[in-house]
Design a protein around this motif. Structure first.
Motif, PDB file in Angstrom:
ATOM      1  N   GLN A  77       6.454  -2.804 -13.843  1.00  0.00           N
ATOM      2  CA  GLN A  77       7.510  -3.525 -13.138  1.00  0.00           C
ATOM      3  C   GLN A  77       6.964  -4.774 -12.448  1.00  0.00           C
ATOM      4  O   GLN A  77       7.578  -5.846 -12.497  1.00  0.00           O
ATOM      5  N   LEU A  78       5.814  -4.647 -11.794  1.00  0.00           N
ATOM      6  CA  LEU A  78       5.200  -5.800 -11.142  1.00  0.00           C
ATOM      7  C   LEU A  78       4.839  -6.882 -12.154  1.00  0.00           C
ATOM      8  O   LEU A  78       5.079  -8.078 -11.940  1.00  0.00           O
ATOM      9  N   THR A  84      -3.039  -1.997  -8.147  1.00  0.00           N
ATOM     10  CA  THR A  84      -1.707  -2.409  -7.688  1.00  0.00           C
ATOM     11  C   THR A  84      -1.795  -3.553  -6.689  1.00  0.00           C
ATOM     12  O   THR A  84      -1.025  -4.521  -6.757  1.00  0.00           O
ATOM     13  N   LYS A  98      -0.347  -7.433  -7.018  1.00  0.00           N
ATOM     14  CA  LYS A  98       0.570  -7.992  -6.019  1.00  0.00           C
ATOM     15  C   LYS A  98       0.037  -9.285  -5.423  1.00  0.00           C
ATOM     16  O   LYS A  98       0.795 -10.218  -5.132  1.00  0.00           O
ATOM     17  N   LYS A 124      -4.570   2.356  -6.808  1.00  0.00           N
ATOM     18  CA  LYS A 124      -4.019   1.625  -5.660  1.00  0.00           C
ATOM     19  C   LYS A 124      -4.637   0.230  -5.554  1.00  0.00           C
ATOM     20  O   LYS A 124      -3.942  -0.744  -5.218  1.00  0.00           O
ATOM     21  N   GLU A 149       4.335   2.918 -14.149  1.00  0.00           N
ATOM     22  CA  GLU A 149       5.610   2.187 -14.149  1.00  0.00           C
ATOM     23  C   GLU A 149       5.625   1.108 -13.073  1.00  0.00           C
ATOM     24  O   GLU A 149       6.195   0.028 -13.266  1.00  0.00           O
ATOM     25  N   THR A 150       4.982   1.371 -11.935  1.00  0.00           N
ATOM     26  CA  THR A 150       4.878   0.355 -10.884  1.00  0.00           C
ATOM     27  C   THR A 150       4.161  -0.875 -11.405  1.00  0.00           C
ATOM     28  O   THR A 150       4.588  -2.017 -11.165  1.00  0.00           O
ATOM     29  N   TRP A 151       3.060  -0.655 -12.127  1.00  0.00           N
ATOM     30  CA  TRP A 151       2.325  -1.793 -12.702  1.00  0.00           C
ATOM     31  C   TRP A 151       3.213  -2.583 -13.661  1.00  0.00           C
ATOM     32  O   TRP A 151       3.242  -3.812 -13.606  1.00  0.00           O
ATOM     33  N   GLU A 189       2.538   5.450 -11.018  1.00  0.00           N
ATOM     34  CA  GLU A 189       1.779   4.215 -10.816  1.00  0.00           C
ATOM     35  C   GLU A 189       1.870   3.300 -12.031  1.00  0.00           C
ATOM     36  O   GLU A 189       1.951   2.075 -11.907  1.00  0.00           O
TER      37      GLU A 189
END
Length: 459
Positions: A121-122, A89, A93, A86, A117-119, A115
């Motif tokens: 994408q960001l 992330t 951001k 977290k 995939e979130t990284w 998580e």
């Protein structure tokens, strides 16, 4: 006038300037300072003052290693992993602007909870990262599915993303690589999948110029297919491989590192490569080998394959033992590139095959004309303090009348670069050429040897 005197630990009086002159530096200079720090330390500078609050957000490189994140008392690994994830992330951001590169070393938990995939994408969509390296710290193969790379289709297809390193993942499909025309460098290390999945990944990246594969697969008897019209550098290290098919017309750097499973079949279609027969069969021993035609690579402005080859981050020479190189030593650029490869080599080289190319037209002594431009081609101190060593050197297309080739061979001998054997090819040449080559070999034998056990001859 603003300075004052203080006393250091040894009792000496020192002059202290209370003015924070570092904070007065412009942002671009402060960013250069923070670039030398790990991301965690760079972010911590934000608490120094208002001046420093947002400076770290401009650093073009991010590096995260979850192994070194602070572990709270009695905190179980899954909780620790999720908490640190977290924080990563949030840092991504909060970063401002585009990123040149980002490295993330994480636990297998992030492969399952989304998580990771979130990284991605960001980093690709918002930060437009150009180079991305993802590494799974815990590698556990065997069908448990804890390392499966679960990603949406076209995950790696953002046009700004040109370099991708993946380490220790299992691929079930190639969907994340769909229409990856953007990738120029792809490194898949310790990856596990069906061969057809790897074939689809490679086929989905037609713009690749550098491809490094260290793969494991279920169906060992299948064929790994690498067809690419832009590929310049290819390294394949596969366990229990049976068949590899390569078609790459621009390929001029190829290396391999195999654990063979009985019979093997390797087909290489590339007109630029030399020494393409019996890959891995040197002195009846299969050893990791690099085949490099420097002459073709030197003609390009980009030299992407060469820069990757000698770059520290690539860790290219980890297991390679032998080098087969084609080079025109009268060409200053080729000579320097040849030297860079030797200097960057990891440990003692087992064998060095040199094919001398003759692409020059003589003008004055020590010069040549290439594309109408005259340049000095030889440096007396080419290898003044050679730090690399090779057990045996085999020279092909050696000219007994070429002073530059003779000088290179003599430096290898007198500086102790060659440890055991130097052999020069005289077969398949005319009687006149053979006469001059053997005369040159006789002179080489008379030189003082850096290694007393060195033997010199021709074949």
């Amino acid at each position: 006038m603003n300075a004052y005197l203080s006393v250091n630990a040894r009792g000496r009086r020192i002059l202290i300037d209370p003015v924070d002159r570092i904070s007065q530096l412009p942002d671009n200079v402060l960013v250069m300072i923070l670039k030398q720090m790990i991301t965690e330390d760079a972010v911590r500078t934000s608490v120094l003052s208002k001046r420093w609050k947002s400076v770290w957000k401009q650093v073009p490189y991010l590096f995260f290693d979850m192994r070194y994140a602070f572990l709270r008392n009695m905190e179980p690994l899954p909780s620790h992993s999720n908490r640190v994830a977290k924080l990563i992330t949030q840092v991504i951001k909060n970063h401002n602007g585009d990123l040149l590169s980002c490295i993330i070393q994480h636990y297998s938990h992030q492969c399952k909870d989304g998580e990771l995939e979130t990284w991605i994408q960001l980093l690709t969509l918002q930060k437009q990262t150009r180079a991305l390296a993802l590494s799974n710290i815990h590698c556990s193969y065997g069908g448990k599915g804890v390392n499966i790379l679960r990603l949406s289709p076209n995950t790696f297809s953002h046009p700004r993303l040109t370099t991708l390193f993946l380490h220790r993942y299992e691929l079930k499909t190639a969907n994340a690589f769909k229409t990856c025309h953007n990738l120029k460098i792809l490194k898949l290390e310790n990856m596990f999948a069906e061969v057809n999945v790897f074939n689809t990944v490679i086929a989905s990246c037609p713009s690749l110029k550098v491809l490094v594969l260290r793969l494991m697969w279920y169906n060992a008897r299948a064929c790994l297919k690498i067809h690419n019209n832009n590929l310049k550098l290819l390294h394949v290290a596969s366990y229990y491989v049976h068949s590899i098919e390569v078609s790459a017309p621009l390929l001029d750097i190829f290396s391999m590192d195999y654990i063979f499973d009985g019979e093997y079949n390797i087909v290489i279609k590339s007109s630029r490569l030399f020494f393409t027969k019996n890959y891995g069969a040197i002195d009846a021993e299969r050893v990791p080998i690099l085949n490099y035609n420097i002459s073709y690579n030197a003609r390009e402005m980009e030299n992407l394959g060469h820069h990757f080859l000698v770059g520290r981050d690539a860790n290219y020479f980890w297991r390679l033992k032998s080098l087969a190189v084609a080079v025109d030593i009268m060409n200053t650029k080729e000579l320097e590139m040849f030297k860079q490869v030797l200097v960057a080599w990891n440990g003692i080289m087992k064998r060095l095959d040199i094919f001398f190319k003759h692409n020059y037209v003589y003008t004055e002594e020590g010069e040549s004309s290439i594309r109408g431009t005259q340049k000095k081609k030889w440096e007396k101190n080419l290898f003044p303090n050679a730090v690399f060593r090779v057990e045996a050197v085999w020279m092909f297309n050696f000219s007994g009348l070429d002073k530059k080739q003779f000088e290179l061979a003599s430096r290898f001998i007198t500086q102790g670069t060659v440890m055991k054997k130097m052999m020069i090819k005289t077969s398949s040449v005319s009687a006149t050429e053979k006469f001059y080559i053997e005369a040159a070999v006789t002179k080489l034998m008379e030189l003082p040897k850096g290694n007393e056990e060195l033997s010199i001859g021709y074949f």
